[in-house]
Enzyme design. Structure first.
Site, short mmCIF file in Angstrom:
data_model
loop_
_atom_site.label_atom_id
_atom_site.label_comp_id
_atom_site.label_asym_id
_atom_site.label_seq_id
_atom_site.Cartn_x
_atom_site.Cartn_y
_atom_site.Cartn_z
N GLU A 276 11.71 -4.95 11.24
CA GLU A 276 10.56 -5.56 11.95
C GLU A 276 10.30 -6.97 11.48
OE1 GLU A 276 7.47 -2.93 10.77
OE2 GLU A 276 8.01 -1.42 12.21
N ARG B 149 7.72 -13.21 10.75
CA ARG B 149 7.80 -14.59 10.26
C ARG B 149 9.17 -15.21 10.50
NH1 ARG B 149 4.73 -16.09 5.82
NH2 ARG B 149 4.53 -13.87 5.39
N ARG C 233 -3.26 -20.53 5.91
CA ARG C 233 -2.39 -20.03 4.85
C ARG C 233 -2.52 -20.77 3.51
NH1 ARG C 233 2.46 -19.74 4.88
NH2 ARG C 233 2.63 -17.65 4.04
N TYR D 278 -3.59 -18.18 0.76
CA TYR D 278 -2.51 -17.70 -0.13
C TYR D 278 -1.94 -18.79 -1.02
CZ TYR D 278 -2.18 -14.72 4.09
OH TYR D 278 -2.44 -13.93 5.19
N CYS E 94 -15.25 -28.28 7.16
CA CYS E 94 -16.28 -28.52 6.13
C CYS E 94 -16.13 -27.59 4.95
CB CYS E 94 -17.65 -28.41 6.75
SG CYS E 94 -17.99 -29.83 7.76
#
Ligand code: LLP
Length: 436
Positions: free
Chosen positions: A294, A297, A334, A338, A365
C-alpha cells in the site's frame, strides 16, 4: 538542460532563461496563469511510480496487488491515473471512499482501513461493496456483525495486527509498535482473540492479515522483521482453520526529501518483502496468499512540487534572515508537525550560486510556521519563486484553512500542457458551511 536532481519530478529541466520546467511547463508561466502559491504534479512521475511498483512486485511475486494509499493525496484526477495504471486503493474514511467512488473507482478494488471507522462509514462501505474491510478493533467486529445481520449480508475482511516492530521513523508516524492505537497487539492476546472470533463468524470471512509499521521507512530490515513476526505468529492458527488468502505488509516506503538522504529503491523494498514473505510462507507451511502493498507517499510524493512567491524579508544581523513565503503550514503542516526537512530552489534563477543561509518562513500566525530552517540559497528578492520538491504527499492532503487562508490550487502538468485538477479556494468557500 536536464535538472539533475532525483528529489524533483522526473521531467524536471531548466530552460534557456534559467527557469525550472516541470512536465514541459515553465513554472513562472504556471504561476502567472494559476497564481501563487501553487502545487504542481507531474503526470509522468506519477505514472512511472505506479508502473515501477506494479512491475517490481509482480516480477518477484506474480500474485501481487498494489493499492494506492489515498491519504497521501486523493482527488478525482489522481484516482483516475492510479486506476489506469492498474492499482487498487486503500481508503481510511467515508470521505476518501466517496471521492474514490465518485471518480468511478471500482469498489471491488478498494480496501477500507482505519482504527475507528464509524457505523455510518461501515454501512456506506458495505453498501458500496468495498472489496475488504480491514478490521482494527473488537468494537469494529461488533459493529460489522450487527450491520451485516440487519442486512442478512456477508463481508470479506482482513485484520490489522501490530507486530511490535519499530521502523525508526518519527514517533507520530510510527504505527506498528505495542504502544499504538492501531491494530490488534500480539503481546496482549488481542490478535489471537480477534482471529478466533473471526474464524467463528458466520458473516465475516477472514481472508487475510495486514500490518503497517509506519512511514516514511528508510530501512529495509523492519519489513523483514514485520513479515517474520506476523507469519510466525499466524502459523498455529492454520490448524484452527485460518486460510491465509491475502497478506499485506502495508506501505511506508520512503522518498527523497533531501538530496543527500535518498531512500532504498522500490526494487529493494520489493526484494526484502517478497524474499522474507516467500521464505517464511514455505518454512511455516502456508499456501501462497496474494501479496498486497500500500504505497502512498512513494506514488505521489516526488511528483508534487510546491511553488511559492517570496514576500517580506527580515534580516536580524547575526541571528537569522527570515524570507517569508505566501504559503506555509496551512498547505504543508509536515515541518511543524514532524520536523520534516525539505530542500528548495529558486525556480526563476535555478543556476545562481548559493550564497546565503536563510530561513523560509510561512505566512501563518505562528512562530512554528517555518517551511525550511537554515537553507543556503542564492540571494533572494521579493517576487522570486521558491520551489519545494517532494511536496506531493501529505501536503495538500493535510492542508487546512488556518487563518482562513484559502488552500492553493493544484495543476497537473504533462508534455507542456497544464490543467487545474483543483481550483484555488475562495473567500466564499470559507464561509459556505457557516451560519450567522
Ligand atoms: N497503509 C496504511 C495502513 C497506512 O496507515 C499508511 C499511512 C499507508 C498505507 C501509506 O503509507 P505511505 O506509503 O504513504 O508512507 N502524515 C504523515 C504520514 C502518515 C501516514 C499514515 N499512514 C506524513 O506526512 O509523513
Amino acid at each position: 538542460m536536464v535538472f539533475e536532481n532525483s528529489i524533483f519530478p522526473i521531467t524536471s529541466e531548466v530552460n534557456s532563461v534559467d527557469h525550472l520546467v516541470l512536465g514541459g511547463c515553465d513554472v513562472t508561466d504556471l504561476m502567472e496563469e494559476f497564481g501563487s502559491p501553487l502545487y504542481v504534479y507531474d503526470e509522468v512521475t506519477l505514472r512511472s511510480m505506479c508502473k515501477e511498483f506494479v512491475s517490481e512486485f509482480s516480477n518477484l511475486y506474480s500474485e501481487s496487488s498494489v493499492l494506492y494509499a489515498a491519504k497521501a493525496f486523493l482527488n478525482p484526477a489522481i484516482a483516475n491515473i492510479v486506476r489506469e495504471e492498474g492499482l487498487g486503493m486503500d481508503v481510511v474514511s467515508g470521505g476518501e471512499l466517496a471521492v474514490a467512488i465518485n471518480s468511478g473507482f471500482p469498489a471491488d478494488s478498494i480496501y477500507f482501513h482505519g482504527n475507528n471507522k464509524t457505523r455510518d462509514e461501515l454501512e456506506y462501505a458495505i453498501q458500496e461493496g468495498v472489496s475488504r474491510i480491514v478490521i482494527d478493533s473488537f468494537h469494529e467486529i461488533d459493529l460489522l456483525e450487527d450491520i451485516l445481520a440487519s442486512k442478512n449480508s456477508f463481508q470479506d475482511v482482513m485484520i490489522r495486527i501490530s507486530p511490535n516492530v519499530d521502523p525508526h521513523t518519527h514517533i507520530a508516524t510510527t504505527t506498528g509498535i505495542l504502544d499504538s492505537k492501531f491494530g490488534f497487539a500480539i503481546e496482549t492476546g488481542d490478535a489471537a482473540r480477534a482471529i478466533r472470533q473471526l474464524l467463528k463468524s458466520q458473516r465475516l470471512d477472514l481472508v487475510g492479515i495486514h500490518f503497517h509499521l509506519g512511514s516514511p521507512i528508510f530501512e529495509l530490515e523492519p519489513y523483514e522483521s514485520g513479515v517474520r513476526t506476523i507469519l510466525k505468529f499466524l502459523q498455529p492458527f492454520i490448524k484452527e482453520g485460518l486460510n491465509l488468502r491475502e497478506f499485506s505488509p502495508g506501505g511506508g516506503f520512503a522518498i527523497g526529501y533531501l538530496s543527500h538522504k535518498l531512500p532504498p529503491s522500490i526494487k529493494s523494498y520489493a526484494q526484502v518483502i517478497v524474499e522474507s514473505t516467500k521464505k517464511y510462507l514455505s518454512e511455516l507451511g502456508f499456501h501462497s496468499p496474494k501479496l498486497i502493498v500500500e504505497p502512498g507517499r512513494s506514488i505521489v510524493g516526488r511528483a508534487g512540487v510546491a511553488l511559492y512567491t517570496v514576500g517580506a524579508i527580515k534580516d536580524i544581523p547575526g541571528v537569522r534572515k527570515y524570507v517569508s513565503l505566501d504559503g506555509g503550514m496551512g498547505d504543508n503542516i509536515r515541518p511543524a508537525l514532524y520536523d520534516a526537512e525539505y530542500e528548495a530552489v529558486i525556480a526563476n534563477k535555478t543556476s545562481l550560486e548559493n550564497e546565503e543561509v536563510v530561513t523560509l518562513a510561512g505566512k501563518y500566525c505562528e512562530s512554528g510556521d517555518i517551511l525550511i530552517r537554515d537553507i543556503k540559497l542564492p540571494k533572494l528578492v521579493s517576487g522570486d519563486i521558491v520551489a519545494i520538491p517532494a511536496s506531493g504527499a501529505y501536503a495538500p492532503s493535510m492542508a487546512s484553512n488556518y487563518n482562513l487562508n484559502p488552500r492553493p490550487p493544484i495543476a497537473l502538468v504533462n508534455e507542456g500542457s497544464a490543467k487545474l485538477i483543483r481550483e484555488r479556494e475562495t473567500y466564499q468557500d470559507m464561509i459556505k458551511t457557516d451560519k450567522m
